[in-house]
Design an enzyme around this catalytic site. Structure first.
Site, short mmCIF file in Angstrom:
data_model
loop_
_atom_site.label_atom_id
_atom_site.label_comp_id
_atom_site.label_asym_id
_atom_site.label_seq_id
_atom_site.Cartn_x
_atom_site.Cartn_y
_atom_site.Cartn_z
N HIS A 321 0.85 -1.19 0.00
CA HIS A 321 0.00 0.00 0.00
C HIS A 321 0.88 1.23 0.00
O HIS A 321 1.95 1.23 0.61
CB HIS A 321 -0.91 0.01 1.24
CG HIS A 321 -2.08 0.92 1.08
ND1 HIS A 321 -2.01 2.26 1.34
CD2 HIS A 321 -3.33 0.67 0.65
CE1 HIS A 321 -3.19 2.80 1.10
NE2 HIS A 321 -4.01 1.86 0.66
N ASP A 378 -7.92 -5.36 -0.12
CA ASP A 378 -8.41 -6.23 -1.19
C ASP A 378 -8.07 -7.70 -0.98
O ASP A 378 -8.55 -8.55 -1.72
CB ASP A 378 -7.85 -5.76 -2.54
CG ASP A 378 -8.39 -4.41 -2.92
OD1 ASP A 378 -9.62 -4.24 -2.84
OD2 ASP A 378 -7.61 -3.52 -3.28
N1 CMC Z 1 4.23 -7.46 -4.75
C1 CMC Z 1 5.56 -7.42 -4.92
N2 CMC Z 1 6.32 -6.30 -4.79
C2 CMC Z 1 5.68 -5.17 -4.46
C3 CMC Z 1 4.28 -5.14 -4.26
C4 CMC Z 1 3.55 -6.33 -4.41
N3 CMC Z 1 2.23 -6.37 -4.24
N4 CMC Z 1 3.89 -3.87 -3.97
C5 CMC Z 1 5.00 -3.15 -3.97
N5 CMC Z 1 6.09 -3.92 -4.27
C6 CMC Z 1 7.50 -3.51 -4.30
C7 CMC Z 1 7.81 -2.82 -5.62
O1 CMC Z 1 8.27 -3.74 -6.58
C8 CMC Z 1 8.89 -1.86 -5.18
O2 CMC Z 1 10.07 -2.59 -5.00
P1 CMC Z 1 11.54 -1.93 -5.24
O3 CMC Z 1 11.59 -0.72 -4.37
O4 CMC Z 1 12.49 -3.01 -4.84
O5 CMC Z 1 11.60 -1.59 -6.70
C9 CMC Z 1 8.43 -1.41 -3.79
O6 CMC Z 1 7.66 -2.51 -3.29
C10 CMC Z 1 7.57 -0.16 -3.80
O7 CMC Z 1 6.52 -0.35 -4.73
P2 CMC Z 1 5.79 0.83 -5.46
O8 CMC Z 1 5.06 0.30 -6.64
O9 CMC Z 1 6.73 1.97 -5.68
O10 CMC Z 1 4.75 1.28 -4.33
P3 CMC Z 1 3.52 2.21 -4.56
O11 CMC Z 1 3.27 2.87 -3.29
O12 CMC Z 1 3.69 3.05 -5.78
O13 CMC Z 1 2.34 1.17 -4.91
C11 CMC Z 1 0.59 -0.38 -4.67
C12 CMC Z 1 1.38 0.76 -4.01
C13 CMC Z 1 -0.64 -0.67 -3.82
C14 CMC Z 1 0.10 0.08 -6.06
C15 CMC Z 1 1.49 -1.62 -4.79
O14 CMC Z 1 1.87 -2.06 -3.50
C16 CMC Z 1 0.83 -2.75 -5.58
O15 CMC Z 1 0.92 -2.76 -6.81
N6 CMC Z 1 0.15 -3.71 -4.88
C17 CMC Z 1 -0.57 -4.77 -5.55
C18 CMC Z 1 -1.92 -4.22 -6.06
C19 CMC Z 1 -2.90 -4.02 -4.94
O16 CMC Z 1 -3.08 -4.86 -4.08
N7 CMC Z 1 -3.57 -2.84 -4.97
C20 CMC Z 1 -4.59 -2.49 -3.97
C21 CMC Z 1 -4.14 -1.34 -3.11
S1 CMC Z 1 -5.18 -1.06 -1.67
C22 CMC Z 1 -6.73 -0.62 -2.25
C23 CMC Z 1 -6.77 0.50 -3.22
O17 CMC Z 1 -6.01 1.46 -3.17
O18 CMC Z 1 -7.66 0.47 -4.05
#
Ligand code: CMC
Length: 444
Positions: A321, A378
Site C-alpha cells: 500500500h 483487497d
Molecule cells: N508485490 C511485490 N512487490 C511489491 C508489491 C507487491 N504487491 N507492492 C510493492 N512492491 C515492491 C515494488 O516492486 C517496489 O520494489 P523496489 O523498491 O524493490 O523496486 C516497492 O515494493 C515499492 O513499490 P511501489 O510500486 O513503488 O509502491 P507504490 O506505493 O507506488 O504502490 C501499490 C502501491 C498498492 C500500487 C502496490 O503495492 C501494488 O501494486 N500492490 C498490488 C496491487 C494491490 O493490491 N492494490 C490495492 C491497493 S489497496 C486498495 C486501493 O487502493 O484500491
C-alpha cells in the site's frame, strides 16, 4: 433540511509553525510549515515557483498533500484509520453503512431524526428514470459492469440537471442521497443486464444492503432471502471502503470537481479511476491469482518467488500500500469477517486456505518484510463477496458503491472551501526542444 458541516462557510483552522529554509545555490527562500491535527506536517510550497522559479517534482504525489481535509485520518506506520476521528474498528460490531455515509458527509454521527430523514430520502429515490433502461439495453451483454456504472452515473446527470448548481446546501444533500441510492440500483441493473435477466425494482421495505441483494438476485416469482451474516458482512465491506483520504479515485473526483464539474460527472470519473488493477480492480486480481493456485497453474511459493523477481511484472495482489507500511486495519477486520461469514454459512472455500497460506509465506519472507508489504483491504474482501454470491466482475462495482459517500464528502468539502482552486499540476518537460516542421517526403 440537512445540516451543514462545521466548515461550510469558513476556512478550516490552520496552524503555521515556523518556516523551512530552502537553499538553491546563492538563493534562499523561507517556506511556511503547516501542521494538521495529527500526522506529518507539510512544507507549504504554494509560492515556490513565483519566488524561486523552481517547481517541485513528486512522482505519483507520494510526498504531496494536495489539500486540507477533515474527513479521514490515516497513520500508515501504525495502521490507524479513522472516519471523522472515529476509529474504523468501532464500526465492526454493528455495521451500518447509512450511518457511516452520513458521518462522512456531515462530520458527525446522525441523531435519530437525522438518520431517519436520510434513510427516507434514500428509500424515496432508489428508482431510476424508466427510460434509463433503454441505455442499459444499448450495452453489449459482455460490457464490463464498471464501464456501465461510470456511463450510467454520467447519464444520471442528464436526468437530474437540477443538481448542476449545488450552492444551496439542501439541494446538495438531496443530490448526495439520490446518487447513493441510485448507484445501488444502477449496479444491480448492470448485473441483470449482463446476465440477460429482467430488472428487479427496489423494494422500499428493505434496508440498503438487503435491497441491493434483492435487486441482484430475486426473481420475478421468488424473493431472494438474505442471511443476516451476509448483510452484516456486506455492510462492513461498504463501510471499510467508504473513504481513504486522497487515494487515486478520490483525488480524481476532487480534480474533476475542481473545474466546477457537477457531482455526477465527478463521481463517474471516480469510478473510472477505481477500475484499474492497482486500485479498486485489485479485489478481482486477488481472486484470479488465488484461482490460478487452486487450479494448480502455480503454487503459492512459486507465485511469491515471481512477485519478488524484478524481471517479472508479477505482483502479489492484495499486498502493499502507498500509505500503510504495516497491516492495513481494514484487512484485519475483513479477515475476521471472512472467518465469521464462512463459519456461519457453513461454507468452506479453498481460496481462503490459499490466502492464509500465501499471507503466511509473504509475512515471513525477507523481501516482503524489508519492503513493508502487508495484506491490504483487497486481500480478503473478494472471499466475502464470493460467499455473498457476488460474481467476480461485480467486485469493483461493490467497491465503488462503498467509496461513493467518501467521494461525495470530498467533493462537498472542496466546494465549501473558499480557497479551493482548479487542480492544475505542472510538468517537467523532457520532450524535443524547438523543432522545425519538415513534412516527410511523399506525406503531402
Ligand atoms: N508485490 C511485490 N512487490 C511489491 C508489491 C507487491 N504487491 N507492492 C510493492 N512492491 C515492491 C515494488 O516492486 C517496489 O520494489 P523496489 O523498491 O524493490 O523496486 C516497492 O515494493 C515499492 O513499490 P511501489 O510500486 O513503488 O509502491 P507504490 O506505493 O507506488 O504502490 C501499490 C502501491 C498498492 C500500487 C502496490 O503495492 C501494488 O501494486 N500492490 C498490488 C496491487 C494491490 O493490491 N492494490 C490495492 C491497493 S489497496 C486498495 C486501493 O487502493 O484500491
Amino acid at each position: 433540511m440537512f445540516p451543514q458541516t462545521a466548515s461550510a462557510h469558513s476556512p478550516l483552522p490552520r496552524t503555521e509553525d515556523g518556516n523551512a529554509t530552502l537553499t538553491i545555490g546563492e538563493q534562499s527562500c523561507e517556506l511556511p510549515i503547516r501542521r494538521g491535527t495529527e500526522g506529518a506536517p507539510a512544507i507549504d510550497i504554494t509560492n515556490l515557483r513565483s519566488r524561486t522559479g523552481y517547481l517541485s517534482f513528486d512522482n505519483g504525489y507520494a510526498n504531496t498533500a494536495s489539500c486540507e481535509s477533515q474527513i479521514t485520518y490515516i497513520d500508515g506506520e501504525k495502521g490507524i484509520l479513522r472516519y471523522r476521528g472515529i476509529p474504523i474498528e468501532d464500526f465492526e460490531s454493528r455495521p451500518n453503512f447509512i450511518e457511516v455515509s452520513w458521518l462522512l458527509l456531515f462530520g458527525r454521527l446522525p441523531n435519530r431524526e437525522e438518520y431517519t430523514a436520510f434513510s427516507r430520502e434514500l428509500v424515496a429515490h432508489a428508482d431510476i428514470d424508466e427510460s434509463m433502461k433503454n441505455l442499459f439495453a444499448g450495452f453489449p451483454r459482455t460490457a464490463p459492469p464498471m464501464a456501465i456504472l461510470s456511463a450510467m452515473i454520467n447519464a444520471l446527470s442528464c436526468f437530474h440537471q437540477e443538481f448542476y448548481e449545488l450552492d444551496d446546501p439542501s439541494q446538495f444533500e438531496k443530490a448526495a442521497a439520490q446518487i447513493i441510492s441510485k448507484v445501488r440500483t444502477l449496479a444491480a441493473f448492470a448485473f441483470r443486464r449482463s446476465n440477460g435477466l429482467p430488472y428487479i425494482y427496489p423494494d422500499r421495505r428493505l434496508p440498503y444492503v438487503v435491497n441491493f441483494l434483492h435487486m441482484m438476485f430475486s426473481n420475478t416469482y421468488e424473493q431472494h432471502l438474505c442471511h443476516d451474516a451476509v448483510a452484516d458482512a456486506l455492510s462492513l465491506f461498504l463501510i471499510l471502503h467508504a473513504d481513504h483520504e486522497q487515494n487515486c479515485s478520490t483525488s480524481t473526483v476532487r480534480m474533476v470537481g475542481s473545474s466546477g464539474a457537477n457531482l455526477f460527472a465527478s463521481c463517474a470519473a471516480g469510478v473510472c479511476a477505481l477500475w484499474g488493477p492497482l486500485h479498486g480492480g485489485a479485489n478481482v486480481a486477488v481472486i484470479q491469482m488465488l484461482e490460478k493456485m487452486r487450479d494448480g497453474s502455480i503454487t503459492p511459493e512459486e507465485y511469491v518467488r515471481l512477485a519478488k523477481d524484478k524481471d517479472s511484472d508479477v505482483r502479489l495482489m492484495g499486498f502493499g500500500h502507498r500509505v500503510y507500511k504495516t497491516f492495513d486495519p481494514r484487512a484485519k477486520m475483513l479477515q475476521r469477517m471472512c472467518d465469521r461469514v464462512l463459519t456461519t454459512l457453513g461454507v468452506t472455500d479453498p481460496l481462503l486456505d490459499l490466502a492464509r497460506k500465501l499471507e503466511e509465506i509473504a509475512l515471513t519472507d525477507s523481501y516482503f518484510i524489508d519492503h513493508n508489504l502487508y495484506p491490504n483491504v483487497d486481500f480478503y474482501s473478494g472471499i466475502i463477496l464470493k460467499a455473498a454470491g457476488i460474481p467476480v466482475n461485480m467486485f469493483t462495482v461493490l467497491f465503488a458503491m462503498g467509496r461513493l459517500p467518501g467521494w461525495i464528502a470530498h467533493w462537498k468539502e472542496q466546494n465549501e472551501r473558499p480557497e479551493s482552486r482548479i487542480a492544475r499540476p505542472h510538468q517537467l518537460y523532457t520532450g524535443n526542444p524547438k523543432t522545425p516542421y519538415v513534412a516527410a517526403e511523399g506525406a503531402r
